[in-house]
Design a protein around this motif. Structure first.
Motif, PDB file in Angstrom:
ATOM      1  N   ASN A  55       0.855  -1.177   0.000  1.00 16.51           N
ATOM      2  CA  ASN A  55       0.000   0.000   0.000  1.00 16.51           C
ATOM      3  C   ASN A  55       0.894   1.231   0.000  1.00 16.51           C
ATOM      4  N   VAL A  56       0.892   1.960  -1.084  1.00 16.00           N
ATOM      5  CA  VAL A  56       1.763   3.122  -1.192  1.00 16.00           C
ATOM      6  C   VAL A  56       1.035   4.237  -1.928  1.00 16.00           C
ATOM      7  N   SER A  57       1.203   5.449  -1.432  1.00 19.58           N
ATOM      8  CA  SER A  57       0.613   6.637  -2.054  1.00 19.58           C
ATOM      9  C   SER A  57       1.701   7.688  -2.158  1.00 19.58           C
ATOM     10  N   CYS A  58       1.914   8.197  -3.356  1.00 17.02           N
ATOM     11  CA  CYS A  58       2.989   9.161  -3.575  1.00 17.02           C
ATOM     12  C   CYS A  58       2.492  10.312  -4.444  1.00 17.02           C
ATOM     13  N   GLN A  59       3.081  11.463  -4.220  1.00 18.86           N
ATOM     14  CA  GLN A  59       2.801  12.630  -5.054  1.00 18.86           C
ATOM     15  C   GLN A  59       3.898  12.742  -6.103  1.00 18.86           C
ATOM     16  N   PHE A  60       3.488  12.890  -7.352  1.00 20.79           N
ATOM     17  CA  PHE A  60       4.437  13.025  -8.467  1.00 20.79           C
ATOM     18  C   PHE A  60       4.314  14.433  -9.046  1.00 20.79           C
ATOM     19  N   ALA A  61       5.454  14.990  -9.431  1.00 20.04           N
ATOM     20  CA  ALA A  61       5.505  16.351  -9.970  1.00 20.04           C
ATOM     21  C   ALA A  61       6.164  16.339 -11.336  1.00 20.04           C
ATOM     22  N   SER A  62       5.784  17.313 -12.168  1.00 21.17           N
ATOM     23  CA  SER A  62       6.360  17.448 -13.504  1.00 21.17           C
ATOM     24  C   SER A  62       6.370  18.915 -13.869  1.00 21.17           C
ATOM     25  N   ASP A  63       7.383  19.326 -14.626  1.00 17.07           N
ATOM     26  CA  ASP A  63       7.485  20.729 -15.028  1.00 17.07           C
ATOM     27  C   ASP A  63       6.286  21.122 -15.882  1.00 17.07           C
ATOM     28  N   GLY A  64       5.667  22.204 -15.528  1.00 15.79           N
ATOM     29  CA  GLY A  64       4.545  22.711 -16.312  1.00 15.79           C
ATOM     30  C   GLY A  64       3.229  22.039 -16.029  1.00 15.79           C
ATOM     31  N   HIS A  65       3.181  21.139 -15.066  1.00 14.48           N
ATOM     32  CA  HIS A  65       1.944  20.441 -14.723  1.00 14.48           C
ATOM     33  C   HIS A  65       1.722  20.509 -13.218  1.00 14.48           C
ATOM     34  N   ASN A  66       0.479  20.457 -12.839  1.00 15.95           N
ATOM     35  CA  ASN A  66       0.155  20.361 -11.426  1.00 15.95           C
ATOM     36  C   ASN A  66       0.512  18.974 -10.907  1.00 15.95           C
ATOM     37  N   GLY A  67       0.857  18.889  -9.648  1.00 20.23           N
ATOM     38  CA  GLY A  67       1.194  17.605  -9.059  1.00 20.23           C
ATOM     39  C   GLY A  67      -0.013  16.686  -8.991  1.00 20.23           C
ATOM     40  N   VAL A  68       0.234  15.383  -9.105  1.00 24.00           N
ATOM     41  CA  VAL A  68      -0.828  14.384  -9.023  1.00 24.00           C
ATOM     42  C   VAL A  68      -0.459  13.358  -7.957  1.00 24.00           C
ATOM     43  N   VAL A  69      -1.490  12.770  -7.357  1.00 21.80           N
ATOM     44  CA  VAL A  69      -1.294  11.738  -6.333  1.00 21.80           C
ATOM     45  C   VAL A  69      -1.610  10.385  -6.947  1.00 21.80           C
ATOM     46  N   VAL A  70      -0.688   9.462  -6.803  1.00 21.44           N
ATOM     47  CA  VAL A  70      -0.848   8.106  -7.339  1.00 21.44           C
ATOM     48  C   VAL A  70      -0.872   7.129  -6.168  1.00 21.44           C
ATOM     49  N   TRP A  71      -1.906   6.314  -6.129  1.00 22.90           N
ATOM     50  CA  TRP A  71      -2.030   5.286  -5.078  1.00 22.90           C
ATOM     51  C   TRP A  71      -2.008   3.924  -5.752  1.00 22.90           C
ATOM     52  N   ALA A  72      -1.312   2.978  -5.147  1.00 19.48           N
ATOM     53  CA  ALA A  72      -1.263   1.607  -5.667  1.00 19.48           C
ATOM     54  C   ALA A  72      -1.277   0.649  -4.496  1.00 19.48           C
ATOM     55  N   GLY A  73      -1.993  -0.445  -4.655  1.00 17.90           N
ATOM     56  CA  GLY A  73      -2.068  -1.465  -3.625  1.00 17.90           C
ATOM     57  C   GLY A  73      -1.960  -2.849  -4.222  1.00 17.90           C
ATOM     58  N   GLY A  74      -1.166  -3.704  -3.577  1.00 13.58           N
ATOM     59  CA  GLY A  74      -1.027  -5.095  -4.001  1.00 13.58           C
ATOM     60  C   GLY A  74      -1.836  -5.995  -3.093  1.00 13.58           C
TER      61      GLY A  74
END
Length: 357
Positions: A55-74
């Motif tokens: 169970n992991v949730s991380c925020q990802f960032a990219s130039d010119g874009h708003n940050g997004v939150v990605v959640w994944a669970g096994g």
């Protein structure tokens, strides 16, 4: 001591999972880089029932874009992950072009990848190519065991987002609540999930007609028949009056919950894609009767051959005997010295056996 360290390290390496929770999400995908991951991300309400491992949730960032939150669970297996996936999708979501078993709306992207469930917040801010790269990375480590067959038994025409799969009481209660069928929540005690039962829900609507279809599959027809009786007793009088009925076909029970009409409930149940196949995987052969003309022809041919053989043998045996008597009388057959004639004595002349020829 050094040998002990080596053995201990080897055992730990063999017992370790193929990837840890921190490795479930990559450091980067496309132009997006991992920025922040909380130490204790939120878990699902079905975590215990589905055997959630990662169970992991991380925020990802990219130039010119708003940050997004990605959640994944096994989860324990793809069936358990499918239970979580169906508990999250809703009628407002649409199928995604990123792959099968995916749903998207303005706020979230949900996708089932083997035994992994992926959720991306604000997915429209992420280019499709980057999402494909993220999905490919998760698929490389996911368990690709086939999904439960009961999902294919549902007739076509259900409302997208209402299909709910449950393999335990928690999933059953969650499905009943999300479909607003709380009066049937008591059926969970008689469903038989402790005996490996599986449940599948879906809501149907056609014009003014509507109903919720519940399928319950058991390992054997005997268990299905046993729980049919239990479920019938558990149905309330008001539910039966509203048209809720239960029928069994093989190992599958079908329940139509609160149909708008009896005819619509019957048509929905008759459309279930389930057929019993007890010996479908056994070798078999097809035996067919030959045409009547072929049979008659074989009878005449066999009779003719038998008659020809009888005539030939009769001529061979009788003809040789007659010819021997004509050309060699008294030499081979009916020799006088070997013949005895009974005579009544009405005359004084003695009978000579050669007089017969």
């Amino acid at each position: 001591m050094r040998k002990t360290y080596l053995i201990t390290g080897l055992l730990l390496a063999l017992g370790a999972p193929p990837y840890s929770s921190a490795q479930l999400l990559p450091e980067r995908f496309g132009t997006w880089s991992k920025a922040f991951c909380p130490a204790k991300p939120a878990t699902t309400v079905l975590a215990e029932e589905t055997g959630q491992k990662d169970n992991v949730s991380c925020q990802f960032a990219s130039d010119g874009h708003n940050g997004v939150v990605v959640w994944a669970g096994g989860f324990r297996d793809p069936s358990s992950a499918y239970e979580v996936y169906t508990s999250w999708i809703s009628p407002g979501m649409e199928p995604s072009t990123l792959g099968q078993n995916s749903a998207i709306d303005h706020d979230n992207l949900l996708m089932l990848i083997g035994n992994v469930v992926l959720r991306v917040e604000h997915p429209r801010d992420v280019p499709a190519e980057d999402l494909q790269q993220l999905i490919a990375g998760l698929r490389a480590h996911a368990d690709q065991t086939p999904l439960p067959p009961i999902r294919a038994y549902l007739p076509q025409g259900f409302t997208d987002g209402t299909q709910k799969y449950a393999r335990g009481p928690a999933g059953f209660r969650n499905a009943v609540a999300s479909l607003k069928q709380d009066e049937f929540a008591n059926l969970v005690d008689q469903a038989g999930f402790n005996l490996s039962a599986e449940a599948m829900f879906a809501q149907y609507q056609s014009g003014k007609e509507q109903a919720v279809l519940l399928l319950l599959e058991y390992p054997t027809p005997q268990l299905a028949e046993q729980h049919l009786r239990h479920l019938e007793r558990a149905l309330s009088a008001s539910a039966k009056q509203a048209g809720a009925t239960i029928e069994r076909k093989g190992s599958l029970l079908s329940l139509v919950l609160k149909p708008s009409s009896v005819a619509y409930g019957n048509s929905l149940r008759s459309a279930v894609n389930y057929e019993t196949a007890v010996t479908w995987n056994e070798p078999h052969q097809t035996i067919t009767d030959p045409p009547i003309l072929t049979t008659l022809a074989k009878i005449f041919i066999g009779t003719g051959i038998f008659m020809v053989v009888a005539v030939v043998l009769g001529l061979a045996f009788g003809g040789i005997r007659v010819m021997a008597k004509i050309f060699f009388p008294g030499k081979f057959f009916d020799r006088p010295e070997q013949m005895d004639v009974l005579q009544l004595g009405l005359s004084g002349k003695r009978i000579d056996s050669r007089d017969f020829y």
